[in-house]
Design an enzyme around this catalytic site. Structure first.
Site, short mmCIF file in Angstrom:
data_model
loop_
_atom_site.label_atom_id
_atom_site.label_comp_id
_atom_site.label_asym_id
_atom_site.label_seq_id
_atom_site.Cartn_x
_atom_site.Cartn_y
_atom_site.Cartn_z
N SER A 130 0.74 -1.13 0.17
CA SER A 130 0.03 0.12 -0.05
C SER A 130 0.69 1.28 0.03
O SER A 130 1.58 1.36 -0.92
CB SER A 130 -1.05 -0.05 1.19
OG SER A 130 -2.10 0.78 1.05
N HIS A 165 -4.05 -1.84 -4.64
CA HIS A 165 -5.56 -2.06 -4.21
C HIS A 165 -6.31 -1.93 -5.57
O HIS A 165 -7.48 -1.65 -5.48
CB HIS A 165 -6.09 -1.21 -3.12
CG HIS A 165 -5.41 -1.26 -1.78
ND1 HIS A 165 -4.85 -2.24 -1.17
CD2 HIS A 165 -4.83 -0.26 -1.20
CE1 HIS A 165 -3.97 -2.03 0.01
NE2 HIS A 165 -3.93 -0.68 -0.15
#
Length: 246
Positions: A130, A165
């Protein structure tokens, strides 16, 4: 033969913080430069959340194949020479998720950005999930400021942009496509959850997956200039028979 070590970094779409099987973390350890690597976790993007650090130690501490540690900058105890010595001694630096913009700001205040560049040039494997994937690139697709937006900032160790993501958060894919097509972000790499991508000297050298259908993508503006070209990288399935990581 050159004595200059390869410069390697890995983008992760998972790991100890999101999965229980440890496949992506084992893959990372398999690419470390030593058989029993020193692995340092930087939870800076989460504000050094204690639970995040504890989860890392719970996942890596029982592994006899590595020596884990956590570096907290919000509760920093090392002076500048000791901080440099500590980071340069690491074989793997693993960066957690959270707020990309805050991560970069805190690193720069403490000089960690410069130290990580030095470690990278010396052969330390840099990786993260992330925000911990975004930080290595020139730019990234982030929700650091609330809504998804282009962040034209990063350490610049990986050319182009990163979008994590890609398959799991609403709006990620179309928003990243729009940013790349419109020039707000340079061409880059998008990761579905459950994937990993290894780069050597800025070039992709391996992509892996632990989830059905999950892939790493190269996303570039198309020739017409009004859309993007998306290409999935060939990926090795980590659930299949293991291969040597070295």
């Amino acid at each position: 033969m050159s004595d200059v070590p390869p410069r390697r970094l890995a983008l992760l779409g998972g790991g100890f913080s999101t999965e229980e099987d440890g496949l992506l973390d084992d893959w990372i350890l398999g690419h470390a430069r030593t058989p029993r690597p020193q692995v340092c976790f930087l939870p800076t993007a989460s504000g050094d959340a204690p639970a995040y650090a504890e989860r890392f130690l719970a996942a890596f501490g029982p592994r006899p194949s590595c020596v884990p540690s956590v570096l907290s900058l919000f509760g920093r105890t090392l002076d500048d020479p000791a901080l440099r010595a500590f980071l340069l001694a690491q074989d793997v630096v693993y960066v957690g998720g959270g707020n990309t913009a805050n991560l970069l700001a805190v690193w720069r205040v403490h000089g960690v950005d410069r130290l990580l560049r030095e470690a990278y040039d010396r052969g330390t494997l840099l990786c993260g999930i992330s925000a911990g994937a975004n930080c290595w690139a020139e730019a990234s697709h982030t929700d650091s400021f609330g809504p998804l937006t282009a962040l034209s900032d990063g350490l610049g160790l990986l050319p182009g942009s990163v979008c994590p993501h890609y398959d799991s958060e609403p709006g990620r894919r179309p928003s990243y496509h729009a940013a790349v097509a419109g020039g707000a972000l340079p061409a880059g790499w998008a990761l579905d959850d459950g994937t990993g991508a290894l780069f050597t000297d800025g070039l992709p050298t391996e992509a892996v997956t632990r989830a059905p259908g999950a892939r790493v993508y190269r996303v570039e503006p198309d020739e017409a200039g009004d859309g993007v070209h998306e290409r999935a990288l060939p990926s090795r399935d980590l659930r299949a028979a293991p291969e040597g990581g070295r």
